[in-house]
Design a protein around this motif. Structure first.
Motif, mmCIF file in Angstrom:
data_model
loop_
_atom_site.group_PDB
_atom_site.id
_atom_site.type_symbol
_atom_site.label_atom_id
_atom_site.label_comp_id
_atom_site.label_asym_id
_atom_site.label_seq_id
_atom_site.Cartn_x
_atom_site.Cartn_y
_atom_site.Cartn_z
ATOM 1 N N ALA A 147 -6.616 5.046 14.040
ATOM 2 C CA ALA A 147 -7.136 3.713 14.682
ATOM 3 C C ALA A 147 -6.156 2.608 14.525
ATOM 4 O O ALA A 147 -6.020 2.125 15.115
ATOM 5 N N VAL A 148 -5.275 2.756 13.234
ATOM 6 C CA VAL A 148 -4.355 1.720 13.237
ATOM 7 C C VAL A 148 -3.110 2.035 14.444
ATOM 8 O O VAL A 148 -2.731 0.996 14.917
ATOM 9 N N ALA A 149 -2.998 3.304 14.528
ATOM 10 C CA ALA A 149 -1.996 3.704 15.565
ATOM 11 C C ALA A 149 -2.536 3.139 17.061
ATOM 12 O O ALA A 149 -1.705 2.763 17.885
ATOM 13 N N ARG A 321 -14.420 3.737 17.497
ATOM 14 C CA ARG A 321 -14.276 2.403 18.102
ATOM 15 C C ARG A 321 -14.764 1.336 17.292
ATOM 16 O O ARG A 321 -14.036 0.363 17.127
ATOM 17 N N ILE A 322 -15.446 1.557 16.249
ATOM 18 C CA ILE A 322 -15.685 0.681 15.318
ATOM 19 C C ILE A 322 -14.759 0.379 14.226
ATOM 20 O O ILE A 322 -14.158 -0.431 13.575
ATOM 21 N N ARG A 323 -13.951 1.718 13.975
ATOM 22 C CA ARG A 323 -12.664 1.675 13.131
ATOM 23 C C ARG A 323 -11.611 0.530 13.744
ATOM 24 O O ARG A 323 -11.176 -0.011 12.990
ATOM 25 N N LEU A 324 -11.624 0.974 14.996
ATOM 26 C CA LEU A 324 -10.608 0.059 15.852
ATOM 27 C C LEU A 324 -10.825 -1.310 15.543
ATOM 28 O O LEU A 324 -9.906 -2.177 15.401
ATOM 29 N N MET A 325 -11.981 -1.835 15.701
ATOM 30 C CA MET A 325 -12.596 -3.158 15.674
ATOM 31 C C MET A 325 -12.001 -3.715 14.462
ATOM 32 O O MET A 325 -11.675 -4.811 14.174
ATOM 33 N N VAL A 326 -12.509 -2.816 13.252
ATOM 34 C CA VAL A 326 -12.250 -3.269 11.839
ATOM 35 C C VAL A 326 -10.797 -3.526 11.550
ATOM 36 O O VAL A 326 -10.191 -4.343 11.027
ATOM 37 N N VAL A 327 -9.769 -2.360 12.284
ATOM 38 C CA VAL A 327 -8.447 -2.579 12.148
ATOM 39 C C VAL A 327 -7.777 -3.680 12.614
ATOM 40 O O VAL A 327 -7.087 -4.426 12.306
ATOM 41 N N ALA A 329 -9.500 -6.641 13.188
ATOM 42 C CA ALA A 329 -9.534 -7.812 12.513
ATOM 43 C C ALA A 329 -8.899 -8.044 11.279
ATOM 44 O O ALA A 329 -8.402 -9.149 10.858
ATOM 45 N N THR A 330 -8.703 -6.849 10.623
ATOM 46 C CA THR A 330 -8.010 -6.640 9.467
ATOM 47 C C THR A 330 -6.224 -7.411 9.732
ATOM 48 O O THR A 330 -5.750 -8.003 9.159
ATOM 49 N N MET A 331 -5.894 -6.685 10.911
ATOM 50 C CA MET A 331 -4.424 -7.167 11.133
ATOM 51 C C MET A 331 -4.338 -8.475 11.350
ATOM 52 O O MET A 331 -3.344 -9.279 10.838
ATOM 53 N N HIS A 332 -5.047 -8.983 12.159
ATOM 54 C CA HIS A 332 -5.208 -10.510 12.979
ATOM 55 C C HIS A 332 -5.181 -11.277 11.672
ATOM 56 O O HIS A 332 -4.738 -12.310 11.460
ATOM 57 N N LEU A 333 -6.449 -11.069 10.979
ATOM 58 C CA LEU A 333 -6.803 -11.809 9.983
ATOM 59 C C LEU A 333 -5.882 -12.117 8.891
ATOM 60 O O LEU A 333 -5.415 -13.195 8.025
ATOM 61 N N SER A 334 -5.154 -11.117 8.446
ATOM 62 C CA SER A 334 -4.294 -10.859 7.303
ATOM 63 C C SER A 334 -3.148 -11.823 7.641
ATOM 64 O O SER A 334 -2.539 -12.331 7.006
ATOM 65 N N TRP A 335 -2.638 -11.330 8.821
ATOM 66 C CA TRP A 335 -1.446 -12.031 9.222
ATOM 67 C C TRP A 335 -1.719 -13.523 9.334
ATOM 68 O O TRP A 335 -0.623 -14.106 9.203
ATOM 69 N N GLY A 336 -2.878 -13.725 10.020
ATOM 70 C CA GLY A 336 -3.104 -15.500 10.169
ATOM 71 C C GLY A 336 -2.942 -16.137 8.747
ATOM 72 O O GLY A 336 -2.575 -16.994 8.711
ATOM 73 N N ALA A 337 -3.648 -15.508 7.682
ATOM 74 C CA ALA A 337 -3.884 -16.057 6.467
ATOM 75 C C ALA A 337 -2.503 -16.029 5.810
ATOM 76 O O ALA A 337 -2.028 -17.250 5.249
ATOM 77 N N GLY A 338 -1.619 -14.914 6.022
ATOM 78 C CA GLY A 338 -0.062 -15.091 5.351
ATOM 79 C C GLY A 338 0.488 -16.168 6.222
ATOM 80 O O GLY A 338 1.236 -16.882 5.560
ATOM 81 N N PHE A 339 0.323 -16.322 7.510
ATOM 82 C CA PHE A 339 1.144 -17.171 8.275
ATOM 83 C C PHE A 339 0.990 -18.658 7.578
ATOM 84 O O PHE A 339 1.875 -19.572 7.450
ATOM 85 N N ILE A 340 -0.311 -18.887 7.549
ATOM 86 C CA ILE A 340 -0.563 -20.331 7.186
ATOM 87 C C ILE A 340 -0.026 -20.414 5.646
ATOM 88 O O ILE A 340 0.680 -21.726 5.416
ATOM 89 N N LEU A 341 0.044 -19.758 4.944
ATOM 90 C CA LEU A 341 0.574 -19.732 3.505
ATOM 91 C C LEU A 341 1.978 -19.851 3.449
ATOM 92 O O LEU A 341 2.771 -20.737 2.936
#
Length: 358
Positions: A147-149, A321-327, A329-341
């Motif tokens: 799913a990550v791939a 497909r559910i795994r893809l959605m979770v992946v 969201a994890t990528m985007h929100l983790s990246w966004g939180a790190g970016f803000i910090l």
């Protein structure tokens, strides 16, 4: 001198032996992938001499034993110690120990496609580029890594970088994935910035472009990449990457592409929506102000729609497909939180621990 894409002025000799190549590779806790990465190098058909220089960090998974065995079996493989584990430092150490005019960066989590080196050297000669890269083709074992791939390979995953797209076109580029670089150009700009722990490739190619060199994308160059295999490791990787991208924004300001600002804007709109929703539901917010603030919900709603579209247009089972959605969201929100910090306080000592912690 800066590189120029002029036929016959490539910097390569017109006659004599084929150009020799130095492969450089940072290595840390790669017991499951290192041998396949080395095999993909040794199996290249480039007729010139080559060497492999491994910048080896203090691994804890048996990688050191594999490295020792590989070095003993092939005199073309050498090591430099990288006790601090930082990738840019390891790359600079490996480049400094290299003896050939062309540097090919390879990560231990990647495998070069057959013919990669020959094609890369020919493209450098044809274009006069100082740095060139190809396309990342992520691959994963069934389950979450697959799913990550899929997320990496999807146009919804990594924000539209050219080297993630199957439909990429050849030409000048912003950066180069797994760069194939001229050693003299690297020496001219001082190599990788050792104060960065992520984003070092983009920043290096930025300085090359600022110095008048050409950075080139050749989509015929393919590199297989094995991504992180758990959500926790994926979160750690993308959070650290976001932090260091925020650090680059502090250093370079508006010279960063606009697409890097999408994940933090999404995260901010999501947090604001969670704060505003109970106020709307209880009537605390009403009237024109309530309606104006309700526009905040458009961001999360649009993002949810994007996740659904990504899932529906991706082949596989419902679980896939559910795994893809979770992946995603994890990528985007983790990246966004790190970016803000990273923008707010700088990267400081943030490191990607997804390779060193379970």
């Amino acid at each position: 001198m800066p590189s120029r894409a002029v036929s016959g002025d490539s910097g390569f000799p017109n006659s004599g032996p084929p150009v020799a190549v130095s492969y450089v590779m940072p290595v840390l806790n790669e017991a499951g992938y290192l041998e396949a990465a080395i095999a993909s190098i040794v199996g290249q058909d480039h007729p010139g001499d080559f060497e492999i220089v491994l910048a080896v960090g203090p691994s804890t998974d048996g990688t050191a034993d594999i490295v020792d065995r590989l070095v003993a079996a092939d005199h073309r493989i050498r090591i430099v110690e990288n006790p601090g584990m930082d990738i840019p430092i390891g790359l600079n150490l490996a480049i400094a120990a290299s003896r050939h005019p062309i540097i090919v960066r390879v990560d231990a989590h990647t495998e070069l496609a057959p013919g990669y080196t020959s094609r890369a050297v020919a493209t450098l000669e044809r274009t006069g580029a100082a740095s060139l890269g190809g396309v990342m083709i992520a691959t994963g074992k069934p389950g979450l890594q697959a799913a990550v791939a899929r997320a990496y390979n999807s146009r919804y995953g990594l924000g539209g970088g050219a080297y993630h797209g199957e439909q990429a076109t050849e030409g000048p580029a912003e950066s180069a994935y797994m760069g194939v670089m001229r050693a003299d150009a690297l020496r001219e700009i001082g190599g990788f910035d050792e104060t960065l722990r992520r984003g070092e490739d983009w920043e290096l190619n930025y300085r090359l472009r600022q110095a008048g060199h050409i950075v080139w994308l050749d989509p015929q160059l393919r590199v297989s990449y094995w991504p992180r295999s758990t959500l926790l490791k994926l979160h750690r990787q993308f959070f650290a990457t976001g932090v260091w991208r925020g650090e680059l924004v502090r250093r370079l300001g508006a010279r960063n592409p606009l697409r890097f600002f999408a994940p933090p804007v999404l995260l901010i709109s999501l947090v604001l929506s969670l704060i505003l929703l109970p106020l709307h539901l209880t009537g605390v917010l009403s009237g024109w102000l309530g309606w104006m603030l309700a526009l905040t919900y458009l961001g999360p709603i649009a993002y949810l729609g994007l996740l659904v579209v990504a899932a529906v247009t991706t082949p596989g089972s419902l679980a896939d497909r559910i795994r893809l959605m979770v992946v995603l969201a994890t990528m985007h929100l983790s990246w966004g939180a790190g970016f803000i910090l990273g923008v707010v306080r700088g990267a400081r000592d943030v490191v990607d621990r997804s390779r060193t912690e379970s």
